[in-house]
Design a protein around this motif. Sequence first.
Motif, PDB file in Angstrom:
ATOM      1  N   PRO A 129      -6.294 -77.934 -62.358  1.00 37.70           N
ATOM      2  CA  PRO A 129      -6.441 -78.354 -63.752  1.00 37.70           C
ATOM      3  C   PRO A 129      -7.393 -77.470 -64.562  1.00 37.70           C
ATOM      4  N   CYS A 130      -8.171 -76.638 -63.908  1.00 35.61           N
ATOM      5  CA  CYS A 130      -9.211 -75.910 -64.653  1.00 35.61           C
ATOM      6  C   CYS A 130      -8.669 -74.705 -65.426  1.00 35.61           C
ATOM      7  N   HIS A 131      -7.983 -73.808 -64.746  1.00 33.04           N
ATOM      8  CA  HIS A 131      -7.513 -72.603 -65.450  1.00 33.04           C
ATOM      9  C   HIS A 131      -6.050 -72.319 -65.143  1.00 33.04           C
ATOM     10  N   GLY A 132      -5.323 -73.329 -64.673  1.00 42.58           N
ATOM     11  CA  GLY A 132      -3.887 -73.185 -64.483  1.00 42.58           C
ATOM     12  C   GLY A 132      -3.460 -72.450 -63.228  1.00 42.58           C
ATOM     13  N   GLY A 133      -4.302 -72.393 -62.238  1.00 39.58           N
ATOM     14  CA  GLY A 133      -3.899 -71.772 -60.964  1.00 39.58           C
ATOM     15  C   GLY A 133      -2.787 -72.588 -60.310  1.00 39.58           C
ATOM     16  N   VAL A 134      -1.822 -71.910 -59.726  1.00 41.34           N
ATOM     17  CA  VAL A 134      -0.701 -72.606 -59.081  1.00 41.34           C
ATOM     18  C   VAL A 134      -0.508 -72.047 -57.671  1.00 41.34           C
ATOM     19  N   GLY A 144      -1.499 -67.491 -61.800  1.00 41.28           N
ATOM     20  CA  GLY A 144      -2.793 -67.848 -62.378  1.00 41.28           C
ATOM     21  C   GLY A 144      -3.926 -67.037 -61.780  1.00 41.28           C
ATOM     22  N   PRO A 145      -5.156 -67.408 -62.132  1.00 40.87           N
ATOM     23  CA  PRO A 145      -6.318 -66.600 -61.727  1.00 40.87           C
ATOM     24  C   PRO A 145      -6.715 -66.639 -60.255  1.00 40.87           C
ATOM     25  N   PRO A 146      -6.271 -67.620 -59.445  1.00 37.70           N
ATOM     26  CA  PRO A 146      -6.746 -67.583 -58.041  1.00 37.70           C
ATOM     27  C   PRO A 146      -6.395 -66.259 -57.358  1.00 37.70           C
ATOM     28  N   PRO A 147      -7.334 -65.668 -56.677  1.00 31.52           N
ATOM     29  CA  PRO A 147      -7.089 -64.366 -56.046  1.00 31.52           C
ATOM     30  C   PRO A 147      -6.334 -64.463 -54.732  1.00 31.52           C
TER      31      PRO A 147
HETATM   32 FE1  FES Z   1      -8.604 -73.148 -60.334  1.00 25.08          FE
HETATM   33 FE2  FES Z   1      -9.836 -71.527 -62.011  1.00 25.08          FE
HETATM   34  S1  FES Z   1     -10.731 -72.975 -60.711  1.00 25.08           S
HETATM   35  S2  FES Z   1      -7.739 -71.676 -61.637  1.00 25.08           S
END
Ligand code: FES
Length: 176
Positions: A129-134, A144-147
């Motif tokens: 929910p924070c930055h749209g990581g999927v 999304g941003p997760p590496p």
């Molecule tokens: Fe999950 Fe940023 S903390 S996308």
Amino acid sequence: MCDCEHADHPPTPPIPPRRRALIWMGTGITAVGAALAALPVLGFLLAPARLRARDEWVDLGPVSTFPAGTTRLATYRNPVRRPWDGQTDTIPCWVRHIEGHRFQVFAINCTHLGCPVRWFEGSRLFMCPCHGGVYYEDGSRASGPPPRGLYEYEHRVVDDHLHIHAGRLPTLQESA
Ligand code: FES
């Protein structure tokens, strides 16, 4: 003629009460200082016991709690807990039962900045929910941003119960 015996060894004067009190106070402060200095050494000596706790396998429940083909939220109590941890010693994780004894157990935290990810049955995706990581259902990164993918726990099935290596939290080196 002098009394040489007494001249060589004059009688020791009694210690005044104030000086005696100061000596006791000094001894006490030294003892407290020594005890404080010994604390890190004590911690070092007791560390192996704490490490043993980290190596604990934790029972997540019977395999039947996690129907095959589903992904469910489970919780466990952190084996490396302290009395003042309160409810924070209860840790959630996502359990994916593939089939039979094949499981994947994911840490709930997003690998971007650690927000708790949620499972969406309809799309079969984990979303942050924070930055749209999927993430896909196997924990690998979708977008999304997760590496990287979700962190995975070591697990095993013993007597039809699912166990995870809970004290050892997943790290960056153990992404899905
Ligand atoms: Fe999950 Fe940023 S903390 S996308």
